[in-house]
Design a protein around this motif. Structure first.
Motif, mmCIF file in Angstrom:
data_model
loop_
_atom_site.group_PDB
_atom_site.id
_atom_site.type_symbol
_atom_site.label_atom_id
_atom_site.label_comp_id
_atom_site.label_asym_id
_atom_site.label_seq_id
_atom_site.Cartn_x
_atom_site.Cartn_y
_atom_site.Cartn_z
ATOM 1 N N LYS A 1 44.908 59.404 61.632
ATOM 2 C CA LYS A 1 44.563 58.143 60.954
ATOM 3 C C LYS A 1 44.541 58.331 59.452
ATOM 4 O O LYS A 1 43.987 59.297 58.940
ATOM 5 C CB LYS A 1 43.202 57.646 61.444
ATOM 6 N N GLY A 2 45.158 57.380 58.766
ATOM 7 C CA GLY A 2 45.192 57.439 57.307
ATOM 8 C C GLY A 2 46.333 58.275 56.763
ATOM 9 O O GLY A 2 46.612 58.247 55.564
ATOM 10 N N ARG A 3 47.009 59.027 57.629
ATOM 11 C CA ARG A 3 48.123 59.872 57.177
ATOM 12 C C ARG A 3 49.461 59.444 57.794
ATOM 13 O O ARG A 3 50.494 59.583 57.158
ATOM 14 C CB ARG A 3 47.850 61.336 57.541
ATOM 15 N N PHE A 4 49.410 58.967 59.019
ATOM 16 C CA PHE A 4 50.634 58.563 59.712
ATOM 17 C C PHE A 4 50.708 57.037 59.784
ATOM 18 O O PHE A 4 49.671 56.367 59.921
ATOM 19 C CB PHE A 4 50.654 59.114 61.129
ATOM 20 N N THR A 5 51.912 56.517 59.752
ATOM 21 C CA THR A 5 52.135 55.082 59.896
ATOM 22 C C THR A 5 53.264 54.854 60.887
ATOM 23 O O THR A 5 54.368 55.387 60.709
ATOM 24 C CB THR A 5 52.499 54.433 58.557
ATOM 25 N N VAL A 6 52.975 54.072 61.916
ATOM 26 C CA VAL A 6 53.983 53.760 62.928
ATOM 27 C C VAL A 6 54.525 52.362 62.653
ATOM 28 O O VAL A 6 53.780 51.460 62.236
ATOM 29 C CB VAL A 6 53.384 53.873 64.349
ATOM 30 N N SER A 7 55.814 52.189 62.848
ATOM 31 C CA SER A 7 56.434 50.883 62.632
ATOM 32 C C SER A 7 57.589 50.705 63.614
ATOM 33 O O SER A 7 57.995 51.654 64.295
ATOM 34 C CB SER A 7 56.933 50.760 61.188
ATOM 35 N N ARG A 8 58.107 49.498 63.665
ATOM 36 C CA ARG A 8 59.234 49.219 64.542
ATOM 37 C C ARG A 8 60.055 48.080 63.960
ATOM 38 O O ARG A 8 59.536 47.262 63.193
ATOM 39 C CB ARG A 8 58.765 48.866 65.952
ATOM 40 N N ALA B 1 45.815 58.280 66.872
ATOM 41 C CA ALA B 1 44.858 59.331 67.202
ATOM 42 C C ALA B 1 43.987 59.569 65.970
ATOM 43 O O ALA B 1 44.451 59.439 64.830
ATOM 44 C CB ALA B 1 45.597 60.607 67.580
ATOM 45 N N ASP B 2 42.755 59.932 66.205
ATOM 46 C CA ASP B 2 41.836 60.156 65.089
ATOM 47 C C ASP B 2 42.373 61.200 64.113
ATOM 48 O O ASP B 2 42.168 61.104 62.903
ATOM 49 C CB ASP B 2 40.468 60.597 65.605
ATOM 50 N N SER B 3 43.072 62.184 64.638
ATOM 51 C CA SER B 3 43.537 63.295 63.812
ATOM 52 C C SER B 3 44.619 62.891 62.809
ATOM 53 O O SER B 3 44.878 63.633 61.860
ATOM 54 C CB SER B 3 44.070 64.419 64.703
ATOM 55 N N ARG C 1 50.589 67.531 75.981
ATOM 56 C CA ARG C 1 51.187 66.472 75.182
ATOM 57 C C ARG C 1 50.106 65.440 74.864
ATOM 58 O O ARG C 1 49.336 65.044 75.741
ATOM 59 C CB ARG C 1 52.343 65.826 75.944
ATOM 60 N N GLU C 2 50.046 65.021 73.622
ATOM 61 C CA GLU C 2 49.019 64.066 73.217
ATOM 62 C C GLU C 2 49.653 62.866 72.522
ATOM 63 O O GLU C 2 50.671 62.981 71.840
ATOM 64 C CB GLU C 2 48.002 64.723 72.269
ATOM 65 N N LEU C 3 49.000 61.715 72.691
ATOM 66 C CA LEU C 3 49.446 60.495 72.041
ATOM 67 C C LEU C 3 49.052 60.544 70.572
ATOM 68 O O LEU C 3 47.893 60.774 70.238
ATOM 69 C CB LEU C 3 48.824 59.277 72.717
ATOM 70 N N VAL C 4 50.022 60.319 69.704
ATOM 71 C CA VAL C 4 49.780 60.347 68.263
ATOM 72 C C VAL C 4 49.612 58.935 67.716
ATOM 73 O O VAL C 4 48.689 58.647 66.968
ATOM 74 C CB VAL C 4 50.939 61.059 67.539
ATOM 75 N N ALA C 5 50.539 58.047 68.099
ATOM 76 C CA ALA C 5 50.512 56.679 67.572
ATOM 77 C C ALA C 5 51.280 55.769 68.515
ATOM 78 O O ALA C 5 52.158 56.226 69.253
ATOM 79 C CB ALA C 5 51.120 56.624 66.175
ATOM 80 N N ALA C 6 50.939 54.502 68.481
ATOM 81 C CA ALA C 6 51.627 53.518 69.314
ATOM 82 C C ALA C 6 51.652 52.189 68.572
ATOM 83 O O ALA C 6 50.755 51.885 67.777
ATOM 84 C CB ALA C 6 50.931 53.368 70.662
#
Length: 120
Positions: free
Chosen positions: A64-71, A60-62, A45-50
């Motif tokens: 960046k620029g493609r995923f966006t985390v929000s809350r 995660a570097d893999s 299991r790897e951390l993707v975003a926080a």
């Protein structure tokens, strides 16, 4: 124990987009960071975003620029917007959060996981 309920996974073609959501099942007093992890078959299991309570983000570097985390602190929800998806993004995605419920009891919970499959 507070439960986290995830939604939004599915099957998408390479280059497509998906939006994952994570919501607390009970009333919450506060949530600290909201994290998104993923686990592909045969891999750890790897951390993707926080995202912290204050809105600071980490990726995660893999992704960046493609995923966006929000809350949304008012709604106690977290989201992961995934764009330009690649086959290597295929995995079960889990949200994780810790905080206090309305009785100020500590909780540390994981979502049930949602499958994301990206076809080539």
């Amino acid at each position: 124990q507070v439960k986290l309920v995830e939604s939004g996974g599915g099957l998408v073609r390479t280059g497509g987009s998906l939006r994952l959501s994570c919501a607390a099942s009970d009333r919450i007093s506060s949530i600290n960071a909201v994290d998104w992890y993923r686990q592909a078959p045969g891999k750890q299991r790897e951390l993707v975003a926080a995202i912290s309570r204050g809105g600071s983000t980490h990726y995660a570097d893999s992704v960046k620029g493609r995923f966006t985390v929000s809350r949304d602190n008012a709604k106690n929800t977290g989201n992961l917007e995934m764009n330009s998806l690649k086959p290597e993004d295929s995995a079960v995605y889990y949200c994780h959060a810790a905080g206090r419920d309305v009785f100020l009891r500590l909780f540390d919970s994981w979502g049930q996981g949602t499958q994301v499959t990206v076809s080539s």
